[in-house]
Design an enzyme around this catalytic site. Structure first.
Site, mmCIF file in Angstrom:
data_model
loop_
_atom_site.group_PDB
_atom_site.id
_atom_site.type_symbol
_atom_site.label_atom_id
_atom_site.label_comp_id
_atom_site.label_asym_id
_atom_site.label_seq_id
_atom_site.Cartn_x
_atom_site.Cartn_y
_atom_site.Cartn_z
ATOM 1 N N GLY A 208 0.835 -1.185 0.000
ATOM 2 C CA GLY A 208 0.000 0.000 0.000
ATOM 3 C C GLY A 208 0.874 1.242 0.000
ATOM 4 C CD GLU B 258 2.076 -9.057 0.453
ATOM 5 O OE1 GLU B 258 2.596 -10.176 0.485
ATOM 6 O OE2 GLU B 258 0.863 -8.855 0.585
ATOM 7 N N PRO B 259 5.427 -4.838 -2.034
ATOM 8 C CG PRO B 259 7.380 -3.621 -2.438
ATOM 9 C CD PRO B 259 6.855 -4.815 -1.700
ATOM 10 N NE ARG C 64 -3.449 3.711 -11.837
ATOM 11 C CZ ARG C 64 -3.817 3.838 -10.560
ATOM 12 N NH1 ARG C 64 -4.379 2.836 -9.944
ATOM 13 N NH2 ARG C 64 -3.605 4.953 -9.918
ATOM 14 C CE1 TYR D 291 -9.236 0.508 -8.802
ATOM 15 C CE2 TYR D 291 -7.587 0.815 -10.517
ATOM 16 C CZ TYR D 291 -8.273 -0.006 -9.650
ATOM 17 O OH TYR D 291 -7.989 -1.345 -9.628
ATOM 18 C CB CYS E 23 -17.787 3.740 -29.135
ATOM 19 S SG CYS E 23 -17.073 4.417 -30.641
ATOM 20 C CD GLU E 24 -18.212 2.284 -22.337
ATOM 21 O OE1 GLU E 24 -18.595 2.501 -21.193
ATOM 22 O OE2 GLU E 24 -18.269 1.175 -22.894
HETATM 23 C C1 LIG Z 1 -2.195 -5.911 -4.706
HETATM 24 C C2 LIG Z 1 -1.508 -6.470 -3.559
HETATM 25 C C3 LIG Z 1 -0.292 -5.921 -3.117
HETATM 26 C C4 LIG Z 1 0.348 -4.720 -3.758
HETATM 27 O O1 LIG Z 1 -0.285 -3.509 -3.512
HETATM 28 P P1 LIG Z 1 0.374 -2.138 -4.040
HETATM 29 O O2 LIG Z 1 -0.562 -1.079 -3.604
HETATM 30 O O3 LIG Z 1 0.497 -2.248 -5.531
HETATM 31 O O4 LIG Z 1 1.724 -2.018 -3.435
HETATM 32 C C5 LIG Z 1 0.325 -6.530 -2.051
HETATM 33 N N1 LIG Z 1 -0.210 -7.619 -1.441
HETATM 34 C C6 LIG Z 1 -1.367 -8.175 -1.836
HETATM 35 C C7 LIG Z 1 -1.887 -9.375 -1.126
HETATM 36 C C8 LIG Z 1 -2.057 -7.623 -2.898
HETATM 37 O O5 LIG Z 1 -3.217 -8.177 -3.280
#
Ligand SMILES: *Cc1c(COP(=O)(O)O)cnc(C)c1O
Length: 412
Positions: A229, A270-271, A309, A313, A339-340
């Site tokens: 995140g 886990e980025p 995106r 989003y 086409c939207e």
């Molecule tokens: C998508 C996801 C991430 C990565 O999130 P980012 O915002 O791209 O860093 C990490 N862990 C899990 C389990 C995810 O589903």
């Protein structure tokens, strides 16, 4: 690490991008691999105070095999959310134990396949945990916890969080313990991923507390996984995750936890976006300038089929006219050819755009190509990597063959 990765320079500049648009055509995704390495090292260095640190690239952000291979060579692990991503990871050279499979709402059959591949598995619901334990009581798993944390830092249940489909509720831990006891299954780690951009690290710190509190009750854990995140800036003055403050806090708390806990623990992040977002540039060609009563549209040779995106989003992506650096600024709404309604940027101040110009959309490395589709029967774009100043085609542009590949034509 491979030697050729040692001396990569940041090589992306305007003229270079224009040259690549000419060489490979548009729309075109370009990834600067030096930037990926830089981000990887930035995170590694920020947490250098932690001895057992693992960075797992969350590959749903961008699954081009070359990006996976590159990060594997840099020493990264891999976070995967589907069995197909697991297979891509193995294909890219990741050892099974360097891959964590963190699915949500997948079938037990898919999880059984992951066991077959020997990768690490994180489970996030009690039904699957029970079925898993009955089949594989000797295959330790991680548990994804839903901490029910609200921004503002109070630990409480909010209706919104109860409704989240992710994780096993913090309040269901007694039930989880019963399942573990009944099946003999062991837990190797705890995981959380709140999902949002961490613009306020306070929330993250609160969540980490819940994980530490949870973990202390379980023996012989290998890791705590703080998910991701991490926020990257989308504009010049945009906020980003304050890595230094975050690492100061986490490092201290983690060390303290390890001391209390007793065994050596690994800390995992886990980025996805943090590693690859800023490496990406998406180049599009301006087909038409269209004046209406209220606005000037720049219509380009792409759309939300390639770059979802902004429409999906409401994401803000910087758009630059790289063909006219000396032009004067004017206001444009940049739109696609789908086409939207199909808007890349609303009422943006951009150097004067002429038909035939090339626009560059920034932060196009994460959740862009990987979310693309063939809507309107358009071909998905080509992808190019820049490494050591050289450019390499890493995905061919699709053709009509790709559009009709799986169609079964019936004689009528
Ligand atoms: C998508 C996801 C991430 C990565 O999130 P980012 O915002 O791209 O860093 C990490 N862990 C899990 C389990 C995810 O589903």
């Amino acid at each position: 690490m491979m030697n050729e990765l040692e001396n990569i320079n940041e090589t992306v500049h305007r003229e270079h991008l224009i040259k690549l648009a000419k060489k490979y055509g548009t729309p075109l995704y370009i990834y600067d691999f030096f930037k990926i390495k830089k981000q990887y090292m930035k995170m590694k260095n920020a947490f250098s105070g932690i001895k057992n640190l693992i960075i797992n690239y969350a590959c749903k952000a961008n699954t081009n095999l070359n990006i996976l291979k590159f990060l594997q060579k840099l020493g990264s692990g891999l976070d995967t959310v589907s069995i197909q991503e697991v297979e891509l990871g193995l294909k890219a050279g990741f050892k099974p134990k360097k891959i964590i499979f963190t699915p949500n709402c997948v079938s037990i059959q898919e999880i059984k396949k992951a066991v077959g591949f020997g990768v690490r598995i994180t489970l996030d619901n009690l039904s699957i945990l029970e079925q898993f334990g009955e089949n594989y009581s000797d295959y330790s798993v991680g548990i994804r916890i839903n901490p029910h944390i609200m921004a503002g830092g109070n630990l409480k249940i909010s209706v919104g969080h109860i409704d989240s489909k992710f994780g096993i509720s913090y309040y269901q831990i007694p039930h989880m313990k019963r399942i573990l006891k009944n099946t003999g299954l062991k837990i190797e780690g705890f995981h959380m991923h709140t999902g949002s951009d961490i613009s306020n690290i306070k929330t993250f710190l609160e969540v980490s507390k819940v994980l530490f509190q949870t973990a202390i009750d379980f023996k012989n854990l290998d890791y705590i996984d703080f998910g991701s995140g991490f926020k990257v800036p989308y504009t010049k003055n945009d906020i980003k995750t304050d890595l230094t403050s975050l690492s100061n806090y986490i490092t201290e708390k983690f060390k303290k936890f390890c001391k209390n806990y007793g065994n050596k623990m690994t800390l995992i992040f886990e980025p996805g976006k943090f590693l690859v977002s800023e490496s990406g540039y998406f180049l599009v060609h301006v087909n038409v300038i269209k004046h209406t009563t209220s606005t000037v549209f720049a219509g380009v040779d792409s759309g939300f089929n390639h770059f979802l995106r902004p429409m999906f989003y409401d994401a803000y992506h910087c758009i630059e006219n790289i063909s006219n650096p000396n032009g004067r600024f004017r206001f444009y709404t940049v739109v696609g050819y789908i086409c939207e309604s199909d808007t890349f940027g609303l009422n943006r101040k951009i150097k004067e755009i002429r038909e035939g110009d090339i626009l560059c959309i920034k932060n196009a490395g994460a959740y862009c190509f990987s979310m693309s589709s063939n809507y309107n029967s358009r071909y998905r774009p080509a992808e190019v990597m820049i490494l050591n100043g050289k450019d390499f085609l890493i995905r061919k542009r699709e053709t009509m063959q790709d559009i009709i590949r799986n169609i079964v034509e019936i004689n009528m």
